[in-house]
Design a protein around this motif. Sequence first.
Motif, PDB file in Angstrom:
ATOM      1  N   SER A   1       0.839  -1.207   0.000  1.00 56.29           N
ATOM      2  CA  SER A   1       0.000   0.000   0.000  1.00 56.29           C
ATOM      3  C   SER A   1       0.871   1.253   0.000  1.00 56.29           C
ATOM      4  CB  SER A   1      -0.877  -0.037   1.265  1.00 56.29           C
ATOM      5  OG  SER A   1      -1.653   1.125   1.384  1.00 56.29           O
TER       6      SER A   1
ATOM      7  N   ILE B   1       3.122   4.320   0.240  1.00 59.77           N
ATOM      8  CA  ILE B   1       4.524   4.616  -0.073  1.00 59.77           C
ATOM      9  C   ILE B   1       5.272   3.344  -0.474  1.00 59.77           C
ATOM     10  CG2 ILE B   1       6.711   5.376   0.955  1.00 59.77           C
ATOM     11  CD1 ILE B   1       5.046   7.439   2.586  1.00 59.77           C
TER      12      ILE B   1
ATOM     13  N   ASP C   1       4.740  -7.770   3.509  1.00 57.42           N
ATOM     14  CA  ASP C   1       3.626  -7.031   4.105  1.00 57.42           C
ATOM     15  C   ASP C   1       2.751  -8.045   4.837  1.00 57.42           C
ATOM     16  OD1 ASP C   1       2.349  -3.980   3.183  1.00 57.42           O
ATOM     17  OD2 ASP C   1       1.060  -5.337   4.318  1.00 57.42           O
TER      18      ASP C   1
ATOM     19  N   GLN D   1      -0.370  -7.898   4.309  1.00 57.86           N
ATOM     20  CA  GLN D   1      -1.373  -8.115   3.264  1.00 57.86           C
ATOM     21  C   GLN D   1      -0.682  -8.669   2.014  1.00 57.86           C
ATOM     22  OE1 GLN D   1      -4.113  -4.702   2.625  1.00 57.86           O
ATOM     23  NE2 GLN D   1      -2.523  -3.536   3.694  1.00 57.86           N
TER      24      GLN D   1
ATOM     25  N   ASP E   1       3.549 -10.684   9.611  1.00 57.50           N
ATOM     26  CA  ASP E   1       3.266  -9.586  10.527  1.00 57.50           C
ATOM     27  C   ASP E   1       4.579  -9.199  11.198  1.00 57.50           C
ATOM     28  OD1 ASP E   1       2.539  -7.982  12.719  1.00 57.50           O
ATOM     29  OD2 ASP E   1       0.564  -8.931  12.812  1.00 57.50           O
ATOM     30  N   LEU E   2       4.966  -7.947  11.049  1.00 58.61           N
ATOM     31  CA  LEU E   2       6.267  -7.508  11.579  1.00 58.61           C
ATOM     32  C   LEU E   2       6.348  -7.574  13.099  1.00 58.61           C
ATOM     33  CD1 LEU E   2       7.001  -4.477   9.257  1.00 58.61           C
ATOM     34  CD2 LEU E   2       8.384  -6.545   9.469  1.00 58.61           C
TER      35      LEU E   2
ATOM     36  N   CYS F   1       9.016   0.571   5.010  1.00 59.04           N
ATOM     37  CA  CYS F   1       7.893   1.516   4.876  1.00 59.04           C
ATOM     38  C   CYS F   1       6.735   1.139   5.787  1.00 59.04           C
ATOM     39  CB  CYS F   1       7.367   1.533   3.445  1.00 59.04           C
ATOM     40  SG  CYS F   1       8.600   1.942   2.220  1.00 59.04           S
TER      41      CYS F   1
ATOM     42  N   VAL G   1      11.489   4.658   6.955  1.00 61.67           N
ATOM     43  CA  VAL G   1      10.527   5.749   6.775  1.00 61.67           C
ATOM     44  C   VAL G   1       9.983   6.159   8.143  1.00 61.67           C
ATOM     45  CG1 VAL G   1       8.410   6.528   5.675  1.00 61.67           C
ATOM     46  CG2 VAL G   1       9.957   4.977   4.446  1.00 61.67           C
ATOM     47  N   SER G   2      10.340   7.376   8.530  1.00 60.04           N
ATOM     48  CA  SER G   2       9.888   7.954   9.799  1.00 60.04           C
ATOM     49  C   SER G   2       8.710   8.882   9.520  1.00 60.04           C
ATOM     50  CB  SER G   2      11.068   8.684  10.451  1.00 60.04           C
ATOM     51  OG  SER G   2      10.662   9.353  11.608  1.00 60.04           O
TER      52      SER G   2
ATOM     53  N   TYR H   1       2.539   7.319  18.090  1.00 60.35           N
ATOM     54  CA  TYR H   1       3.131   7.336  16.743  1.00 60.35           C
ATOM     55  C   TYR H   1       4.385   8.215  16.726  1.00 60.35           C
ATOM     56  CZ  TYR H   1       3.330   8.192  11.653  1.00 60.35           C
ATOM     57  OH  TYR H   1       3.714   8.298  10.340  1.00 60.35           O
TER      58      TYR H   1
ATOM     59  N   LYS I   1       8.339   7.108  16.085  1.00 62.52           N
ATOM     60  CA  LYS I   1       9.147   7.580  14.961  1.00 62.52           C
ATOM     61  C   LYS I   1      10.430   8.246  15.459  1.00 62.52           C
ATOM     62  CE  LYS I   1       6.494   6.279  11.487  1.00 62.52           C
ATOM     63  NZ  LYS I   1       6.897   5.219  10.558  1.00 62.52           N
TER      64      LYS I   1
ATOM     65  N   PRO J   1       8.596  12.058   6.116  1.00 63.36           N
ATOM     66  CA  PRO J   1       7.560  12.747   5.332  1.00 63.36           C
ATOM     67  C   PRO J   1       6.604  13.553   6.202  1.00 63.36           C
ATOM     68  CG  PRO J   1       7.523  10.334   4.975  1.00 63.36           C
ATOM     69  CD  PRO J   1       8.338  10.609   6.208  1.00 63.36           C
ATOM     70  N   ALA J   2       6.073  14.623   5.596  1.00 66.49           N
ATOM     71  CA  ALA J   2       4.843  15.241   6.108  1.00 66.49           C
ATOM     72  C   ALA J   2       3.696  14.458   5.479  1.00 66.49           C
ATOM     73  CB  ALA J   2       4.841  16.726   5.788  1.00 66.49           C
TER      74      ALA J   2
ATOM     75  N   VAL K   1       1.503  12.570   3.047  1.00 72.52           N
ATOM     76  CA  VAL K   1       1.579  11.908   1.743  1.00 72.52           C
ATOM     77  C   VAL K   1       0.223  11.243   1.511  1.00 72.52           C
ATOM     78  CG1 VAL K   1       2.767  10.176   0.358  1.00 72.52           C
ATOM     79  CG2 VAL K   1       4.053  11.511   2.060  1.00 72.52           C
TER      80      VAL K   1
ATOM     81  N   THR L   1      -1.943   8.797   0.934  1.00 69.33           N
ATOM     82  CA  THR L   1      -2.002   7.328   0.935  1.00 69.33           C
ATOM     83  C   THR L   1      -3.221   6.890   1.759  1.00 69.33           C
ATOM     84  OG1 THR L   1      -0.835   7.061   3.021  1.00 69.33           O
ATOM     85  CG2 THR L   1       0.539   7.260   1.041  1.00 69.33           C
TER      86      THR L   1
ATOM     87  N   MET M   1      -3.221   5.552   4.583  1.00 66.27           N
ATOM     88  CA  MET M   1      -3.043   5.920   5.996  1.00 66.27           C
ATOM     89  C   MET M   1      -3.523   7.352   6.254  1.00 66.27           C
ATOM     90  SD  MET M   1       0.477   6.123   8.239  1.00 66.27           S
ATOM     91  CE  MET M   1       0.777   4.372   8.405  1.00 66.27           C
TER      92      MET M   1
HETATM   93  P1  NAD Z   1      -0.281   2.647   4.324  1.00 60.86           P
HETATM   94  O1  NAD Z   1      -1.208   2.382   5.451  1.00 60.86           O
HETATM   95  O2  NAD Z   1      -0.824   2.952   2.979  1.00 60.86           O
HETATM   96  O3  NAD Z   1       0.766   1.451   4.182  1.00 60.86           O
HETATM   97  C1  NAD Z   1       1.346   0.851   5.306  1.00 60.86           C
HETATM   98  C2  NAD Z   1       1.630  -0.592   4.989  1.00 60.86           C
HETATM   99  O4  NAD Z   1       2.235  -1.191   6.154  1.00 60.86           O
HETATM  100  C3  NAD Z   1       0.362  -1.417   4.663  1.00 60.86           C
HETATM  101  O5  NAD Z   1       0.523  -2.137   3.461  1.00 60.86           O
HETATM  102  C4  NAD Z   1       0.227  -2.341   5.864  1.00 60.86           C
HETATM  103  O6  NAD Z   1      -0.353  -3.590   5.548  1.00 60.86           O
HETATM  104  C5  NAD Z   1       1.688  -2.474   6.309  1.00 60.86           C
HETATM  105  N1  NAD Z   1       1.750  -2.898   7.709  1.00 60.86           N
HETATM  106  C6  NAD Z   1       1.180  -2.289   8.779  1.00 60.86           C
HETATM  107  N2  NAD Z   1       1.374  -3.004   9.877  1.00 60.86           N
HETATM  108  C7  NAD Z   1       2.084  -4.100   9.507  1.00 60.86           C
HETATM  109  C8  NAD Z   1       2.567  -5.227  10.205  1.00 60.86           C
HETATM  110  N3  NAD Z   1       2.335  -5.405  11.518  1.00 60.86           N
HETATM  111  N4  NAD Z   1       3.259  -6.162   9.525  1.00 60.86           N
HETATM  112  C9  NAD Z   1       3.478  -6.016   8.189  1.00 60.86           C
HETATM  113  N5  NAD Z   1       3.032  -4.979   7.475  1.00 60.86           N
HETATM  114  C10 NAD Z   1       2.339  -4.025   8.122  1.00 60.86           C
HETATM  115  O7  NAD Z   1       0.609   3.849   4.858  1.00 60.86           O
HETATM  116  P2  NAD Z   1       1.676   4.828   4.139  1.00 60.86           P
HETATM  117  O8  NAD Z   1       1.133   6.179   4.266  1.00 60.86           O
HETATM  118  O9  NAD Z   1       2.146   4.301   2.849  1.00 60.86           O
HETATM  119  O10 NAD Z   1       2.848   4.716   5.218  1.00 60.86           O
HETATM  120  C11 NAD Z   1       4.139   4.210   4.924  1.00 60.86           C
HETATM  121  C12 NAD Z   1       5.098   4.759   5.970  1.00 60.86           C
HETATM  122  O11 NAD Z   1       5.157   6.175   5.832  1.00 60.86           O
HETATM  123  C13 NAD Z   1       4.656   4.487   7.412  1.00 60.86           C
HETATM  124  O12 NAD Z   1       5.790   4.138   8.183  1.00 60.86           O
HETATM  125  C14 NAD Z   1       4.113   5.821   7.863  1.00 60.86           C
HETATM  126  O13 NAD Z   1       4.218   5.989   9.256  1.00 60.86           O
HETATM  127  C15 NAD Z   1       5.002   6.769   7.092  1.00 60.86           C
HETATM  128  N6  NAD Z   1       4.440   8.108   6.938  1.00 60.86           N
HETATM  129  C16 NAD Z   1       3.303   8.298   6.211  1.00 60.86           C
HETATM  130  C17 NAD Z   1       2.793   9.581   6.081  1.00 60.86           C
HETATM  131  C18 NAD Z   1       1.560   9.880   5.278  1.00 60.86           C
HETATM  132  O14 NAD Z   1       1.101  11.037   5.309  1.00 60.86           O
HETATM  133  N7  NAD Z   1       1.001   8.929   4.542  1.00 60.86           N
HETATM  134  C19 NAD Z   1       3.441  10.672   6.708  1.00 60.86           C
HETATM  135  C20 NAD Z   1       4.587  10.420   7.439  1.00 60.86           C
HETATM  136  C21 NAD Z   1       5.083   9.138   7.548  1.00 60.86           C
END
Ligand code: NAD
Length: 244
Positions: free
Chosen positions: A18, A20, A39, A41, A53-54, A80, A130-131, A145, A149, A175-176, A178, A180, A182
């Motif tokens: 999913s 990023i 992942d 998923q 599952d991590l 990520c 990715v923080s 959260y 981070k 990132p700020a 993004v 997605t 989330m």
């Molecule tokens: P997202 O929810 O679209 O993707 C996150 C992915 O992590 C998913 O595919 C999910 O299945 C996987 N995941 C979650 N828990 C898991 C686990 N226990 N085991 C295995 N996989 C797991 O989110 P995203 O926005 O793409 O986020 C990616 C990274 O970027 C994250 O670390 C998030 O904290 C960081 N981030 C995102 C944003 C934003 O605005 N989207 C901003 C700052 C940081």
Amino acid sequence: MADGVMHGEVVLVSGAASGIGAAVVQRLRAEGARVAALDRQPVDGADASAQADLRAGEAVAQAVGQLVSALGPVTSLVHCAGVCPAGGTLDDDDALWLDTYSVNVLGALRLMRQVVPGMRARRHGAVVLVSSINARFATPTLAAYAASKAALEEMARTAALEFAPDNVRVNVIAPASVDTPMLQASFARADDPDAARARNVQRHPLGRLGTPGDAAELALFLVSPRSGWITGGTFPLDGGAGVT
Ligand code: NAD
């Protein structure tokens, strides 16, 4: 693209299903990397993928073992995967904090345990974690959260120093917002999701949210040989939000 900058590299990407992570998979493959996706998923579009599952170290070890059998030794890791529960400092119990740390911080550590020793032995490797901008800029609704981070970033700096003598680099993307699933989930929690999105856009001087592709571009740079003299860095990816 056989002659891409990542030709010959095998990159393990967590959170690859999913947002990023999914964009990182596509960007790295376009530059010739073979991508091992992990992942909880199912993941489409990688060279090999495994579900784990991590939060479960054994499952992670098994999944990485499968991926290495399919593609060979991992030369770079992009972590990520992450979870972003909403809650203030006193709102949640230990279970939520532990769960958040288990994915966001220990998830990265569990992956590094599997792949970094080989990188060090081969004297070739890059890790990108990715923080979030929330590691530095407090947001009262994201207490666990933000703390997770910040912990991830300090772990990265320590690891960068430890691994540098073996030519293994460790860098962080912060990132700020993004666009997605989330982030979309956080807008959906607001009373008026469209207004929440519009307010969020305004916090970024460049006048838009980040795209997963923006993040993938920086991840590509940080795992590629183009950043060969960069380690221990935290790189804002924030449309200027960090200077406001
Ligand atoms: P997202 O929810 O679209 O993707 C996150 C992915 O992590 C998913 O595919 C999910 O299945 C996987 N995941 C979650 N828990 C898991 C686990 N226990 N085991 C295995 N996989 C797991 O989110 P995203 O926005 O793409 O986020 C990616 C990274 O970027 C994250 O670390 C998030 O904290 C960081 N981030 C995102 C944003 C934003 O605005 N989207 C901003 C700052 C940081």
